[in-house]
Structure formats: C-alpha cells, structure tokens
Design an enzyme around this catalytic site. Structure first.
Site, short mmCIF file in Angstrom:
data_model
loop_
_atom_site.label_atom_id
_atom_site.label_comp_id
_atom_site.label_asym_id
_atom_site.label_seq_id
_atom_site.Cartn_x
_atom_site.Cartn_y
_atom_site.Cartn_z
N TRP A 44 0.99 -1.24 0.36
CA TRP A 44 -0.14 0.17 0.18
C TRP A 44 0.93 1.16 0.03
O TRP A 44 0.35 2.16 -0.70
CB TRP A 44 -1.12 -0.06 1.19
CG TRP A 44 -0.88 0.16 2.53
CD1 TRP A 44 0.35 -0.14 3.21
CD2 TRP A 44 -1.66 0.80 3.45
NE1 TRP A 44 0.06 0.08 4.54
CE2 TRP A 44 -1.03 0.69 4.68
CE3 TRP A 44 -2.94 1.06 3.61
CZ2 TRP A 44 -1.66 0.68 5.98
CZ3 TRP A 44 -3.62 1.49 4.76
CH2 TRP A 44 -3.08 1.37 6.01
N ASP A 45 2.03 1.11 0.71
CA ASP A 45 2.89 2.15 0.49
C ASP A 45 3.15 2.77 -0.94
O ASP A 45 3.30 3.77 -1.51
CB ASP A 45 4.38 1.88 0.92
CG ASP A 45 4.39 1.37 2.39
OD1 ASP A 45 3.67 0.54 3.00
OD2 ASP A 45 5.16 2.18 3.33
N GLN A 117 -1.84 -6.67 1.49
CA GLN A 117 -2.08 -5.45 2.12
C GLN A 117 -3.32 -4.47 1.46
O GLN A 117 -3.74 -5.09 0.38
CB GLN A 117 -1.02 -4.58 2.04
CG GLN A 117 -0.13 -4.60 3.43
CD GLN A 117 0.97 -3.62 3.52
OE1 GLN A 117 1.30 -3.02 2.50
NE2 GLN A 117 1.52 -3.34 4.58
N GLY A 178 -2.21 -3.66 7.18
CA GLY A 178 -1.28 -2.24 7.34
C GLY A 178 -1.24 -1.66 8.47
O GLY A 178 -0.46 -1.00 8.72
N ASP A 180 -0.47 -2.65 11.86
CA ASP A 180 0.18 -4.09 12.40
C ASP A 180 -0.13 -4.40 14.14
O ASP A 180 -0.82 -5.27 14.37
CB ASP A 180 1.76 -4.16 12.28
CG ASP A 180 2.08 -3.93 11.14
OD1 ASP A 180 1.30 -3.84 9.94
OD2 ASP A 180 3.58 -3.84 10.77
N ARG A 213 8.13 0.96 18.58
CA ARG A 213 7.61 -0.37 17.83
C ARG A 213 7.01 -1.54 18.41
O ARG A 213 6.93 -1.31 19.63
CB ARG A 213 9.04 -1.01 17.13
CG ARG A 213 9.92 -0.18 16.26
CD ARG A 213 9.49 0.02 14.96
NE ARG A 213 9.34 -1.39 14.29
CZ ARG A 213 8.72 -1.54 13.09
NH1 ARG A 213 8.15 -0.47 12.46
NH2 ARG A 213 8.50 -2.97 12.67
N GLU A 412 7.09 9.00 9.88
CA GLU A 412 6.17 7.87 9.74
C GLU A 412 4.67 8.24 10.53
O GLU A 412 3.70 8.01 10.24
CB GLU A 412 6.88 6.55 10.22
CG GLU A 412 6.07 5.33 9.96
CD GLU A 412 6.87 4.07 10.49
OE1 GLU A 412 7.96 4.44 11.13
OE2 GLU A 412 6.64 2.92 10.07
C1 9WN Z 1 5.33 -4.83 8.14
C2 9WN Z 1 6.01 -0.30 5.48
C3 9WN Z 1 5.11 -0.78 6.25
C4 9WN Z 1 3.69 -0.30 6.11
C5 9WN Z 1 2.58 -0.91 7.29
C6 9WN Z 1 3.55 -0.56 8.72
C7 9WN Z 1 4.81 -1.26 8.72
C8 9WN Z 1 5.68 -3.39 8.51
C9 9WN Z 1 6.68 -3.50 9.67
O1 9WN Z 1 5.54 -0.80 7.83
O2 9WN Z 1 4.71 -2.71 8.53
O3 9WN Z 1 4.53 -5.17 7.15
O4 9WN Z 1 7.80 -4.06 9.61
O5 9WN Z 1 6.35 -3.06 10.61
O6 9WN Z 1 2.67 -1.15 9.77
O7 9WN Z 1 1.62 -0.46 7.27
O8 9WN Z 1 3.04 -0.97 5.00
O9 9WN Z 1 5.96 1.24 5.56
#
Ligand code: 9WN
Length: 441
Positions: A44-45, A117, A178, A180, A213, A412
C-alpha cells in the site's frame, strides 16, 4: 499556511521521495518506505507513493506500480512486500517467506512475501491517467497496461478473501491490515497459543527506538502466524479452515470498495465489460451496516468467534472512506467520536484522528498503531469527506495535515499529545501524500 511555507513543504516532500527511490538494474525502480528500517517495496506504500509522484514525475509514478505488480502472484494476489534487492536490515526477508518454493502462484523473481495489504493501486492508476493527457492514446495505453493486473488483484479479494460474499474481506495476519499492532487484534492474539518457538533476530529496533515499535511479544505472535501461513503454503483454502487469525477487516474492505469504484471507471474508459465489477460494488454497501455497533461506529469481526471486535480505532470510520455513509450517518460517527473523547481535548471535527481513541485503555500516544496519528489514514478520511461534499470538515482536516507536516516534519507517525514526529524520519508515504494534499484546492 503561507505560499512560501507550502513551497518549502513541497520541496522537502519531493526530496524525500527522490532520496528513497531505488534504481534497479533492469532500468525500473521502486521506493523504500524509509531508509534502513524498510529496505524493500511495500504494497500500500507504493500506491500512496505513486499518487505523490503523479504530480511531478509521471514516469516514476508508473514505474512504482510496474515494479510492484512484477511481484503479483498468478492468482492475482499482490504481496505485501516485494524483495527486489537483498538487505540485512529487515526481518522477515525472502529467505523466511520462501514464497516461490511454497506456492506455484508466486513468481520466481522478484521474490515476495506470502500475504497481501490494502489495495490502493487502482486509485493511483486513475490519478496517473488524469495527469496524462486524458483521452490521449498514451493515457489509454497506460490504463490498458494496468487493467488486467488490477482486475486480477480485485478478483483475488472478491473470490478468495470474501468468504461470505458480503464485501467484507478476511485477513489472516495483522500485517495484512497495514495497522500491524492495532489493539483491534489484541484479544485474538492474546488467546493464540504459541506452541512453537521460532528463533529469529529482529532488525527494526536497530533503527527505531524500541518503545515506538511493536513489543517482542507481538513479534513472536506475528512470526508464529506468518510461519503457520507458510506451513499452509499460503493456500487460501487451507487458511480459511484452520488459521487461528481470521478477521473481517472493515478498513481494508472499505479501501477495496473505494478502489473498485476506480477499477470500474478504468473499465469504462477501455470499453470493458463491467457486469462483474458492478456486482462486487454491490456487496459492501449491502452488508457493512451489520458491522455497525450501537454507538454507530463500525467494527471488524473475529470470524473464529463470530463476534464484532469492539475497540475504538480509526478503522471505525472506514465506511466514510468507502463513500457509503449518508451525510447524517457521517455526522453520527463524528458525534460519537467526539462524545467518547476520541481525539483527546479537541473534537474530531477540528483535529487529526489518532489511530486509537485517546480515552481507550489501549491508547498509547507513541506506540506505533496504538495511538499515533498516521498521515495515510487521515488522508483517506479527508478524501472520503471531500468526495461526499463535507467541505468544511474536509478543509479543516487538510489544513491540520499540512500544518502538521510543515511544522513537525515528514515522519512515519506523530504523537497526538504534542504532535512530535516518531518512527522513521523522511517517510515516503507521508511525503507523497503531502504532495497530493498540497496539489488539491
Ligand atoms: C510490516 C512499510 C510498512 C507499512 C505498514 C506498517 C509497517 C511492516 C513492519 O511498515 O509494517 O509489514 O515491519 O512493521 O505497519 O502499514 O506498510 O511502511
């Protein structure tokens, strides 16, 4: 915000995109979500990023989507991560997923993860088309190039993940949402018995402070569930029966519904048959109100328990994004949010939405998806409000988003308490969406 402020924000946002672009040997490229912490291409990014690029570099916008779809599976699924390159900075990487060894649908190259996603790419494809000379042969060729890929992506959701044919899509892992470590998943995760211990080394906390995190306990759960999906060879039919995490996700479904509207527009320009797309579009509006709580907010459903998950998060507004609420239903949702103090001291009519309601027990202002403000979620709600003609409310949201990005930088996510930026700095989708918001009237 002054004209000068806007120009400076635009220049900074464009420089973030330029810096996070990775050129590939085959002449294409993709955007990392951020340097170091996210070295690959995320699903989705990349849609949000292509929307940002569509305003100033159409070729990059197209390449972003092309490189994402080079990882599309034969069954239509677009994986949540595409590993165009190798890196020691992220876990789990391609050697964990082994997608191409496990599932014959997965491409040999590039390697990918085994889950998906929220699908925003049909929206991005349309935005790129609008920026090309609409009606020109070149613009139509772009739609033609993307159409069958997008169609298969949507068909995958509506045939493999829409178990009850109600337009509310099933996800099998928090990463698929998305969002998490949203408290939406806490109850289910707490009850999962982790009976195998995987040995692994997290990498994310080398680059971002641990307290911003997900916890180690959450990572154990993510890896356990991902491992289970791998053992099922990422076969939807198996996951459907046995996987311990199976949730009807209102946010992903609303994004899919919105994007399917764009798929229909694309099909119409190309003179394609839209009968099936129209049927898909009927599903969510006819059923989403079953996910509405007495408080008028919308909740996911835990399919293993057949119960709504009653946690107040930004996902509770999802049908506004889908464009299926009437003006009074939208008002009701915002009234409920305001009454419950969702946006803290200010009302949600005047302020940015946190990822979790500020008065919820689970709210934690700096913890990833457990409280912070995310640009993409607010952008999606802004789009929904704008499309439905809630101009006053949409304009306030636009103003707040731009002020946040200008005054606090391109991060972010942000603390709803003091608006400080957290997580990865110079984050790609925050920059891309800043460019899109700046370009709007
Ligand atoms: C796991 C990349 C991604 C986003 C997600 C966000 C985070 C990943 C992580 O980063 O997820 O897919 O390693 O935490 O939650 O929305 O697409 O930016």
């Amino acid at each position: 915000m002054t004209e000068k402020d806007q120009q400076e924000l635009l220049a900074t946002a464009q420089s973030v995109l330029q810096n996070n672009w990775v050129e590939l040997e085959n002449g294409t490229g993709f955007s990392k979500p951020a340097t170091r912490v996210y070295p690959y291409q995320w699903n989705w990014d990349s849609g949000f990023t292509a929307i940002g690029y569509s305003h100033f570099n159409i070729e990059r916008a197209k390449q972003e989507l092309r490189s994402l779809f080079s990882g599309q599976w034969k069954n239509g699924m677009v994986p949540h991560i595409i590993f165009h390159t190798e890196s020691l900075d992220y876990f789990p990487d391609q050697s964990f997923w082994q997608a191409n060894k496990r599932n014959s649908s997965a491409p040999e190259k590039p390697q990918t993860s085994g889950m998906t996603q929220p699908p925003v790419q049909a929206i991005a494809t349309w935005r790129i088309y609008q920026k090309m000379r609409e009606g020109s042969q070149e613009a139509e060729e772009w739609l033609r190039e993307m159409y069958s890929k997008l169609y298969k992506q949507h068909e995958y959701f509506y045939t493999k993940r829409d178990r009850n044919k109600n337009g509310i899509i099933t996800i099998y892992h928090p990463w698929e949402s998305g969002m998490d470590n949203s408290p939406r998943w806490d109850d289910i995760l707490d009850k999962i018995e982790i009976n195998t211990k995987n040995k692994y080394q997290r990498q994310d906390t080398r680059f971002v402070d641990k307290r911003f995190r997900p916890s180690d306990a959450s990572y154990n759960e993510y890896i356990f569930l991902a491992e289970k999906m791998k053992q099922a060879n990422y076969e939807d039919e198996l996951l459907k029966e046995t996987h311990p995490f199976a949730v009807e996700d209102v946010l992903l479904s609303s994004i899919l519904h919105l994007a399917t509207g764009y798929l229909e527009k694309i099909a119409m320009v190309l003179g394609e048959n839209t009968v099936e797309i129209k049927q898909w579009l009927e599903r969510l509006p006819a059923n989403i109100f079953r996910n509405q709580g007495e408080d008028r907010l919308f909740y996911d459903k835990d399919l293993r328990k057949d119960q709504l998950i009653n946690v107040k998060t930004a996902a509770c507004l999802a049908p506004i994004i889908a464009g299926v609420t009437t003006a009074s239903q939208t008002e009701e949702i915002f009234d409920t949010l305001d009454k419950s103090g969702f946006c803290g001291e200010k009302t949600c009519h005047t302020s940015l939405l946190p990822s979790v309601g500020a008065k919820e027990d689970e709210f934690s202002p700096e913890a990833y998806w457990r409280g912070p403000i995310w640009i993409n979620i607010n952008w999606l709600v802004w789009l929904g409000l704008k499309a439905a003609g809630h101009d006053e409310h949409a304009n306030i949201l636009r103003h707040n988003l731009l002020t946040l990005l200008r005054e606090h930088g391109i991060w972010e996510y942000y603390s709803p308490e003091d608006l400080s930026g957290i997580g990865a700095n110079r984050f790609t989708w925050s920059a891309a969406l800043a460019i899109d918001i700046l370009a709007s009237e």
